[in-house]
Scaffold this active site. Structure first.
Site, PDB file in Angstrom:
ATOM      1  N   ASP A   2      -7.638   2.502   6.902  1.00 33.17           N
ATOM      2  CA  ASP A   2      -7.444   2.512   5.457  1.00 33.17           C
ATOM      3  C   ASP A   2      -6.782   1.233   4.975  1.00 33.17           C
ATOM      4  O   ASP A   2      -7.180   0.648   3.971  1.00 33.17           O
ATOM      5  CB  ASP A   2      -6.557   3.702   5.055  1.00 33.17           C
ATOM      6  N   ASP A  18      -1.025  -1.150   5.741  1.00 29.11           N
ATOM      7  CA  ASP A  18      -0.892  -0.528   7.055  1.00 29.11           C
ATOM      8  C   ASP A  18      -1.871  -1.139   8.056  1.00 29.11           C
ATOM      9  O   ASP A  18      -2.925  -1.633   7.684  1.00 29.11           O
ATOM     10  CB  ASP A  18      -1.194   0.975   6.965  1.00 29.11           C
ATOM     11  N   ASP A  32      -3.968   0.220   9.906  1.00 23.54           N
ATOM     12  CA  ASP A  32      -5.005   1.184  10.297  1.00 23.54           C
ATOM     13  C   ASP A  32      -6.259   0.939   9.463  1.00 23.54           C
ATOM     14  O   ASP A  32      -6.335  -0.026   8.698  1.00 23.54           O
ATOM     15  CB  ASP A  32      -4.494   2.626  10.129  1.00 23.54           C
ATOM     16  N   GLU A  45       0.839  -1.195   0.000  1.00 25.81           N
ATOM     17  CA  GLU A  45       0.000   0.000   0.000  1.00 25.81           C
ATOM     18  C   GLU A  45       0.880   1.253   0.000  1.00 25.81           C
ATOM     19  O   GLU A  45       1.686   1.461   0.894  1.00 25.81           O
ATOM     20  CB  GLU A  45      -0.874  -0.028   1.258  1.00 25.81           C
TER      21      GLU A  45
END
Ligand code: 0RA
Length: 656
Positions: free
Chosen positions: A520, A516, A518, A432
């Site tokens: 997103d 990641d 998180d 990503e």
């Protein structure tokens, strides 16, 4: 014939009858499938079927099924009532013959649409044989008659027990607990089937009552619209393309046909077919006839009304597939001597049926569309979109194929490939973001690890048509990097062609999604999983797809440091470090993104095959997984909300 011979003949017949029912008790599975839950519930269907026949003949408007609190089931109808007069050959009341002789129904000229061979239509005598007790009550010719049986054996003469102006038949039976594993009827199983039956028999009212528990339960099924209502029930979440359901109904003739269809805003098809009220799960000749009629009728309608305006350069050919995208359809036909084939005996084999259904459905659809031109126009527009996307998808695929065919230089510019060319040793990291991609490129083992950075959100494969999917840069880059092609024969209806997905050509045996930790990141992860699950399931089934597990925290104390992957591990590590060295106050760094790690850290924590943890993606239950993806990624916001609510406690793992 003298009296003696007659008597002898009669008793011979009687013995045969008894043996018939004994055979049923000896080998119940031969008659009702099994003695488990399915077989038990089949008893109810068998009795109800007789009342349905009476309704189909036009004499019965209401059927009531009751689960009584003594464990028995009552089925009552307001038909003509089973005849009670003496049966000429058997010399018994006809109703007794029906209740005690195998297949006695055939002696009456009213079951020409009964199913031979299949599970239904074995006759109510089979239910009688498998019941501890059964009684029948007939209202007919101003009187009420009753007769009792035990395990199929007559206990009383047919008695007149009262007067009435009504007509009808009532059967009450206690399933034999020495035969069935359990004699408990499940409300929902019976309710689902009765609802289906009332859809299939327009206007027929079927009531289900359950008075076994303190709280009574009752439902009444009655659909004026028949199959049209059935379609609405099935496609209500699909954003219907047109309000009015397309219907074809042709009574009479050797094969009566009832059909309803509607298009919705989805990319899949849902076609249900029934023969004599039985769901033909495996399809058969009637389904073939329907499919061919649908394609021809729609194409013909489009041509007649000049709805396919093609430029010379664009040759559009509307195929069957284009007319089935977003389709919900139900086909219900009657066949007097159905031949059921296939694994589960639910595939119609009668050859003559194909042409008959084809003709009726073809004419019916054309007539309907001529009378409802706005519906016709919308359907053709939708099919044109489907056709364009199919042809666009083919072009996009060919483009990708051509690119790949050119060899190494055609690999996506963003890909940092590895030097080893043996796929067994090669790994592709889908990373990503460009910055994490940069760290990964520097930190990796360049002999075996290739890096493909993905920019921004990945397209949602659940919501996008195939052409849009294939024109997406990130998707193209992934397909090209993987080198195994895309899609397959089922889209073009042909043989496997060059460029179709071929797992043998896969350039990396490990494909690792690295995002990641998180929100997103988890979204992108889900989008990538959706793409692979929907469009390259072989990758998952062959065990090539993995998730990288980057650490959540770095915990450091002077020169010592360790990486931890969850909160629990973090607490334990801090505690341990405290004990080891009491003097220095401990540092905790929370990694939000991969980009926060330098290349060495990324290698140490996430990419080094010696130390890293990879999660392999597996799919145990494809149907459940499909439903999950549909809920999470599909159009239906309500379904997504309810899925998330139901699974709230698992939300942490939702993406894994
Ligand atoms: C044979 C002949 C007729 C009706 C029936 C059977 C019949 C059977 C069942 C089973 C459950 N409910 C039923 N209702 C009717 C025709 C009788 C006539 O011609 O009047």
């Amino acid at each position: 014939m003298n009296q003696e011979t007659k008597t002898r003949e009669y008793s011979a017949e009687s013995i045969k009858v008894l043996e018939g029912l004994k055979a049923v008790r000896k080998r119940p599975a031969m008659y009702i499938g099994d003695v488990g839950k399915r077989g038990l519930h089949h008893l109810v269907y068998e009795v109800v079927d007789n009342s349905i026949d009476e309704a189909m003949a036009g004499y019965c408007t209401k059927i009531t099924v009751v689960f009584n609190d003594d464990g028995s089931v009552t089925v009552e109808d307001n038909g003509r009532g089973i005849p009670v007069g003496l049966h000429k050959i058997e010399k018994k009341p006809a109703v007794e013959v029906v209740m005690t002789m195998l297949h006695a129904g055939g002696k009456f000229d009213k079951d020409s649409y009964k199913v031979s061979g299949g599970l239904h239509g074995v006759g109510v005598s089979v239910v009688n044989a498998l019941s501890q007790r059964l009684w029948v009550e007939v209202k007919r010719e101003g009187k009420i008659y009753k007769q009792d049986y035990k395990t199929g054996v007559t206990q009383t003469k047919l008695k007149e027990i009262g007067k009435t102006k009504k007509t009808g038949t009532k059967v009450c039976f206690f399933p034999d607990d020495s035969i069935f594993k359990s004699t408990h009827f499940e409300y929902d199983i019976i309710a689902d089937r009765l609802r289906e039956l009332s859809y299939l028999n327009r206007g027929l009212e079927i009531v289900l009552k359950d008075i076994r528990n303190a709280e009574d339960k009752m439902e009444s099924f009655k659909f004026k619209g028949g199959l049209s209502d059935f379609v609405k029930f099935l496609d209500e979440h699909n954003n219907p393309l047109h309000d009015k359901v397309v219907t074809v109904n042709k009574e009479g003739g050797s094969v009566p046909v009832d059909m309803a269809l509607r298009y919705g805003n989805t990319y899949t098809e849902n076609i249900l077919t029934f023969v004599n009220n039985i769901n033909t799960i495996e399809g058969g000749t009637h389904l073939s006839g329907f499919r061919s009629a649908l394609t021809r009728a729609m194409n013909n309608y489009a041509a007649r009304n000049n709805l396919v305006k093609t430029k010379k350069s664009e040759k559009l050919n509307l195929s069957g597939e284009d007319f089935r995208e977003g389709l919900t359809a139900i086909l219900s036909i009657r066949v007097s001597e159905p031949q059921f084939e296939g694994q589960t005996k639910t595939k119609l084999g009668n050859g003559e049926v194909k042409g008959l259904v084809d003709k009726i459905v073809y004419e019916g659809i054309l007539n309907f569309l001529e009378e409802n031109p706005s519906v016709g126009r919308r359907i053709i527009e939708k099919a044109l979109l489907a056709a364009r996307s199919r042809s666009a998808a083919r072009k996009a695929r060919e483009l990708i194929r051509r690119k790949s065919a050119l060899g190494g230089s055609s690999l996506p510019g963003k890909l940092a490939d590895c030097s080893n060319k043996d796929p067994v040793f090669c790994e592709l990291y889908l990373v990503e973001g460009d910055s994490a991609g940069g760290s990964a490129k520097q930190g990796r083992d360049r002999r075996t690890q290739a890096i493909l950075p993905l920019r921004g959100k990945v397209i949602n494969s659940e919501k996008a048509r195939i052409d849009r999917l294939l024109s997406n840069n990130e998707i193209q880059a992934m397909i090209t990097a993987l080198g195994a092609g895309f899609g397959g024969s089922d889209e073009d209806g042909g043989e496997k062609a060059a460029g179709d997905f071929d797992i043998e050509k896969l350039r990396y045996h490990k494909v690792v999604i690295m995002t990641d930790a998180d929100v997103d990141g988890s979204h992108i992860r889900t989008l990538l999983l959706t793409f692979f699950f929907r469009r390259m399931p072989e990758l998952i089934h062959n065990g090539h797809l993995f998730l990288a597990l980057p650490p959540l925290y770095r915990i450091y104390q002077s020169k010592k440091e360790s990486y931890v992957y969850d909160d629990n591990e973090k607490d334990l590590t801090i505690e341990r470090m405290r004990k080891e060295n009491k003097t220095v106050k401990i540092g905790v760094q929370r990694y939000k993104g991969l980009g926060e790690m330098n290349p060495e850290q990324l290698w140490d924590t996430t990419m080094d095959p010696e130390k890293r943890t990879l999660l392999q993606i597996t799919v145990d239950d494809a149907a459940r997984a499909a439903e999950t993806f549909q809920n999470l990624m599909g159009h239906d916001v309500e379904a997504r909300r309810s899925f998330i609510e139901k699974n709230a406690k698992f939300v942490v793992n939702l993406d894994i």
